[in-house]
Design a protein around this motif. Structure first.
Motif, PDB file in Angstrom:
ATOM      1  N   LEU A 120      44.106  41.226  36.298  1.00  0.00           N
ATOM      2  CA  LEU A 120      43.721  40.274  35.220  1.00  0.00           C
ATOM      3  C   LEU A 120      44.399  40.472  33.901  1.00  0.00           C
ATOM      4  N   VAL A 125      32.703  31.824  39.969  1.00  0.00           N
ATOM      5  CA  VAL A 125      33.022  33.081  39.574  1.00  0.00           C
ATOM      6  C   VAL A 125      31.790  34.149  39.880  1.00  0.00           C
ATOM      7  N   SER A 158      32.653  43.733  39.909  1.00  0.00           N
ATOM      8  CA  SER A 158      33.013  44.771  39.513  1.00  0.00           C
ATOM      9  C   SER A 158      31.920  45.930  39.086  1.00  0.00           C
ATOM     10  N   PRO A 192      36.188  44.332  34.854  1.00  0.00           N
ATOM     11  CA  PRO A 192      37.024  43.998  36.196  1.00  0.00           C
ATOM     12  C   PRO A 192      38.469  44.256  35.651  1.00  0.00           C
ATOM     13  N   TYR A 209      41.324  40.055  40.261  1.00  0.00           N
ATOM     14  CA  TYR A 209      40.437  38.898  40.834  1.00  0.00           C
ATOM     15  C   TYR A 209      40.898  38.621  41.928  1.00  0.00           C
ATOM     16  N   LEU A 213      35.651  38.732  40.745  1.00  0.00           N
ATOM     17  CA  LEU A 213      36.011  39.807  39.639  1.00  0.00           C
ATOM     18  C   LEU A 213      35.789  41.175  40.283  1.00  0.00           C
ATOM     19  N   SER A 273      46.147  37.020  32.850  1.00  0.00           N
ATOM     20  CA  SER A 273      45.119  36.459  31.576  1.00  0.00           C
ATOM     21  C   SER A 273      46.026  36.102  30.299  1.00  0.00           C
ATOM     22  N   ASP A 296      30.906  38.248  40.039  1.00  0.00           N
ATOM     23  CA  ASP A 296      31.359  39.426  39.398  1.00  0.00           C
ATOM     24  C   ASP A 296      30.651  40.632  40.315  1.00  0.00           C
ATOM     25  N   LEU A 300      40.410  30.243  34.898  1.00  0.00           N
ATOM     26  CA  LEU A 300      39.092  31.060  35.028  1.00  0.00           C
ATOM     27  C   LEU A 300      38.012  30.657  34.268  1.00  0.00           C
TER      28      LEU A 300
END
Length: 88
Positions: free
Chosen positions: A22, A44, A48, A52, A55, A68, A26, A46, A35
């Motif tokens: 990420l 998506v 995590s 996160p 991904y 994530l 990102s 998550d 994203l």
């Protein structure tokens, strides 16, 4: 084979398109747009439980998912390699 990606979630190794860090990815406006669109589309997930670090992009049965995860990309890559070697 399956790859554990955190929080009791696993994905099929054949479904994985890529594992991305990420922090590094990102930075790109294209990745942020991707994203954001995935989140808008409900793609998506998550897993995590925390902040996160990477991904995992998957596609299976015509469904795309972005997971994530709290693990860094190198750990997930190592798990994928181990799963591949178990097959042989």
């Amino acid at each position: 084979m399956y790859i554990s990606i955190g929080a009791d979630f696993s994905v099929r190794d054949r479904a994985v398109i890529g594992v991305f860090d990420l922090d590094n990815t990102s930075i790109s406006k294209h990745t942020r747009a991707f994203l954001s669109e995935a989140e808008t589309q409900g793609e998506v997930v998550d897993v995590s439980g925390k902040l996160p670090k990477s991904y995992v992009l998957t596609e299976e049965f015509g469904l795309r998912r972005v997971y994530l995860t709290q693990y860094n990309a190198q750990i997930l890559e190592k798990r994928a390699e181990e799963a591949f070697h178990e097959i042989k």
